[in-house]
Design an enzyme around this catalytic site. Structure first.
Site, PDB file in Angstrom:
ATOM      1  N   ASN A 178      -1.056   9.630   3.763  1.00  0.00           N
ATOM      2  CA  ASN A 178      -1.093   8.225   3.359  1.00  0.00           C
ATOM      3  C   ASN A 178      -1.363   7.441   4.641  1.00  0.00           C
ATOM      4  O   ASN A 178      -0.475   7.268   5.471  1.00  0.00           O
ATOM      5  CB  ASN A 178       0.265   7.862   2.742  1.00  0.00           C
ATOM      6  N   ARG A 183      -3.522   9.543  -0.505  1.00  0.00           N
ATOM      7  CA  ARG A 183      -3.270   8.308  -1.234  1.00  0.00           C
ATOM      8  C   ARG A 183      -4.397   7.337  -0.899  1.00  0.00           C
ATOM      9  O   ARG A 183      -4.646   7.044   0.278  1.00  0.00           O
ATOM     10  CB  ARG A 183      -1.939   7.719  -0.793  1.00  0.00           C
ATOM     11  N   HIS A 235       0.789   0.619  -7.036  1.00  0.00           N
ATOM     12  CA  HIS A 235       1.998   1.465  -7.096  1.00  0.00           C
ATOM     13  C   HIS A 235       1.899   2.505  -8.218  1.00  0.00           C
ATOM     14  O   HIS A 235       2.911   2.976  -8.737  1.00  0.00           O
ATOM     15  CB  HIS A 235       3.275   0.614  -7.322  1.00  0.00           C
ATOM     16  N   ARG A 245       5.083 -10.290   1.790  1.00  0.00           N
ATOM     17  CA  ARG A 245       4.011 -10.854   0.937  1.00  0.00           C
ATOM     18  C   ARG A 245       4.588 -11.882  -0.039  1.00  0.00           C
ATOM     19  O   ARG A 245       5.696 -11.702  -0.535  1.00  0.00           O
ATOM     20  CB  ARG A 245       3.332  -9.734   0.147  1.00  0.00           C
ATOM     21  N   GLU A 253       6.281   9.526  -4.517  1.00  0.00           N
ATOM     22  CA  GLU A 253       4.820   9.424  -4.635  1.00  0.00           C
ATOM     23  C   GLU A 253       4.130  10.648  -4.032  1.00  0.00           C
ATOM     24  O   GLU A 253       3.091  11.089  -4.516  1.00  0.00           O
ATOM     25  CB  GLU A 253       4.352   8.141  -3.925  1.00  0.00           C
TER      26      GLU A 253
END
Ligand code: ADP
Length: 387
Positions: free
Chosen positions: A8, A89, A177, A237, A373
């Protein structure tokens, strides 16, 4: 030792997962500050730190160097390490990719063309892929997309009310996600088949945060939209914002798109509201009223979205918390469930405080399920070996 590698890659970071062919975790690695002084943390399969030698900046000059450096540390434990498949990813699969896909040069070009949709992530994800293609030219590699899980949203959850030509050009609500939601959906299928068949809202609350309405195992709506900025406030964010604010910032404050991008991605959310930190642990430990404001806003927006997502499915059978905050913060979970009896949620305060898996006793079940993940990516890479 034959192993599957998951990667990732971010702008200056690289997360690695090392798995056996049977998907036991052999180790994990995290490189920060690539292109700078570099920092590497490596854990073995039991989560114990492995010793990392003192290394100069050349060991972290680029993603490729960082990858080689991390693998050297794994090789101390596994001298005959052979990477037989690699899973990546990749944040954006555009409109065409609803499942993991084997990496070819044609796919790389297609994914590179999607960079304008995710300029802060896609190019770096692909830099990681390029580095791995160079390092493991013989190993099959697969791209797993954060958008893929949401690909079959109904039109009303896929579009903005802009002229139709923008939709056709790809200006859509993609949702992100997806690997985390995929994992949670798989866990529900395995352990809670009745819930899997029902209506579930999953709240993935980490540094990035989003929620997803999942009905019968399929995503029907998500709080994230065209970019990973929409929906919930996050560590840094903003989450949902009136587009009129952006026009005001451009026209009245003369801000450029780069300055607005920095504001929305790096200086807003919990960090911006609190003026203290983007880290929920720090905010929980602070008695500054601005820290409280940030937690209040975060949990208020989650409750608002929970109502909306439940409405998008005509009701809700379960709420699932995951991600660093969702899995660990009893305070945030309690604040989210506060006043939600109307929807069928009655928190079990004791179970919540104990970080139990089942934390409510009303008609709507509330579960805390640790997400994973990496294992979703590893599973896709494993499939390459038997394909
Ligand atoms: P990422 O999106 O980077 O993978 P994580 O899922 O690891 O992020 O989540 C990071 C967030 O989880 C941080 O805000 C951190 O403060 C929060 N967190 C981790 N442990 C706890 C805890 N025990 N209590 C409250 N917040 C926590």
């Amino acid at each position: 030792m034959r192993a599957i590698l998951t990667l990732n890659a971010g702008s200056s970071s690289l997360k690695l997962g090392l798995f056996s062919e049977a998907l036991e975790t052999l180790g994990t690695g995290h490189v920060d500050r690539i292109g700078g002084e570099g920092r590497l943390k490596v854990l073995d399969g039991q989560g114990q730190p492995l010793p990392v030698p003192a290394l100069g900046p050349e060991a972290f000059a680029r993603h490729g160097a960082a990858l080689a450096t991390a693998l050297e540390v794994f090789r101390v434990d596994f001298p005959a390490l052979e990477i037989v498949a690699v899973g990546h990813r990749v944040v954006h699969g555009g409109t065409r990719h609803g499942a993991p896909e084997r990496i070819t040069e044609a796919l790389m070009q297609e994914l590179a063309a999607l960079a304008p949709f995710a300029p802060l992530h896609q190019p770096h994800n692909l830099a990681g892929v390029r580095a791995a293609l160079e390092a493991f030219a013989e190993a099959p590699q697969i791209a797993c997309f954060d958008t893929a899980f949401h690909r079959n949203h109904p039109f009303v959850n896929d579009t903005f009310a802009l002229p139709r030509s923008y939709y056709d050009k790809g200006v859509r609500r993609y949702g992100f996600h997806g690997l985390s939601y995929d994992y949670i959906t798989g866990e529900l299928a395995r352990t809670e088949p009745a819930l899997h068949a029902g209506r579930v809202v999953v709240a993935h609350l980490g540094s990035g945060a989003s929620m997803c309405a999942i009905q019968g195992g399929r995503s029907v709506a998500s709080t994230m939209g065209f970019s990973a900025l929409d929906g919930l406030p996050m560590g840094t964010r903003s989450g949902q914002i009136d587009p009129g604010v952006l026009l005001y910032l451009m026209d009245q404050e003369g801000m450029t798109s780069a300055q607005i991008s920095d504001l929305l991605y790096k200086d807003s959310g919990l960090k911006g509201l609190s003026g203290i930190s983007n880290d929920m642990r720090e905010l929980e430990g602070s008695d500054d009223p601005h820290a409280k404001d940030a937690i209040d806003y975060f949990t208020f927006r989650i409750r608002r979205e929970l109502g909306g997502l439940a409405a998008s499915m005509g009701g809700i059978d379960a709420l699932v918390f995951c991600g660093g905050i969702g899995e660990n913060s009893a305070l945030v979970r309690a604040r989210v469930c506060e006043g939600m009896e109307w929807i069928g949620i009655t928190l079990d305060a004791e179970a919540n405080a104990a970080n139990a898996r089942e934390i409510a006793h009303g008609p709507v079940r509330v579960l805390t399920i640790p997400t994973n993940e990496e294992i979703v990516i590893a599973l896709a890479a494993q499939a390459l070996l038997t394909a």
